[in-house]
Design a protein around this motif. Structure first.
Motif, PDB file in Angstrom:
ATOM      1  N   THR A  75       0.857  -1.180   0.000  1.00 48.48           N
ATOM      2  CA  THR A  75       0.000   0.000   0.000  1.00 48.48           C
ATOM      3  C   THR A  75       0.893   1.230   0.000  1.00 48.48           C
ATOM      4  OG1 THR A  75      -0.177  -0.127   2.407  1.00 48.48           O
ATOM      5  CG2 THR A  75      -1.953  -1.110   1.148  1.00 48.48           C
ATOM      6  N   GLU A  76       0.931   1.866  -1.126  1.00 47.42           N
ATOM      7  CA  GLU A  76       1.803   3.027  -1.331  1.00 47.42           C
ATOM      8  C   GLU A  76       1.493   4.151  -0.342  1.00 47.42           C
ATOM      9  OE1 GLU A  76       5.016   4.617  -3.005  1.00 47.42           O
ATOM     10  OE2 GLU A  76       4.125   2.840  -3.926  1.00 47.42           O
ATOM     11  N   MET A  77       0.224   4.385  -0.087  1.00 49.02           N
ATOM     12  CA  MET A  77      -0.166   5.497   0.769  1.00 49.02           C
ATOM     13  C   MET A  77       0.403   5.356   2.192  1.00 49.02           C
ATOM     14  SD  MET A  77      -3.965   6.960   1.561  1.00 49.02           S
ATOM     15  CE  MET A  77      -4.114   8.067   0.180  1.00 49.02           C
ATOM     16  N   SER A  78       0.341   4.151   2.746  1.00 50.06           N
ATOM     17  CA  SER A  78       0.819   3.951   4.119  1.00 50.06           C
ATOM     18  C   SER A  78       2.279   3.503   4.176  1.00 50.06           C
ATOM     19  CB  SER A  78      -0.048   2.913   4.833  1.00 50.06           C
ATOM     20  OG  SER A  78       0.164   1.630   4.275  1.00 50.06           O
ATOM     21  N   GLY A  79       2.804   3.037   3.050  1.00 57.33           N
ATOM     22  CA  GLY A  79       4.163   2.516   3.047  1.00 57.33           C
ATOM     23  C   GLY A  79       4.268   1.197   3.791  1.00 57.33           C
TER      24      GLY A  79
END
Length: 109
Positions: A75-79
């Motif tokens: 998940t790119e947003m949360s890393g």
């Protein structure tokens, strides 16, 4: 990005005799350990040596000899990596993990 791996636990694993006698269930700590090893072996970034468990929820029992499929989704947003373990299509565990190059010394509950 999505990656997956498979694992199982032998019925003669030493942890199973006491968890629970006559009706063995794989301990959550063993499941989580396998998930962590799977993520570390599947990710290309070998610089990450520590894993932060951001969230984990045990939903169902895993029995000895059951094949566990673990799916990881970045998940790119949360890393973070979201993961889900299932046996025969039934979800057993879900959570989030973060790979890190630094040791985290404090535990947040």
């Amino acid at each position: 990005m999505e990656i997956c791996d498979y694992f199982s636990f032998d019925s003669d694993h030493p942890s199973l005799s006491g968890h629970f006698p006559g009706d063995p269930v794989v301990p959550g700590s063993l499941l989580l350990e396998k998930v962590l090893h799977a993520l570390e072996s599947l990710t290309a970034d070998r610089q990450a040596h520590f894993v932060v468990v951001s969230r984990v929820k045990f939903i169902g029992f895993v029995r000895p000899e059951q094949e566990v499929e673990v799916r990881f989704v970045w998940t790119e947003m949360s890393g973070r990596w979201r993961f889900e373990c299932s046996c025969d299509g039934e979800k057993k565990v879900e959570g989030e993990l973060e790979l890190s190059t630094e040791r985290h010394s404090e535990l947040t509950l």
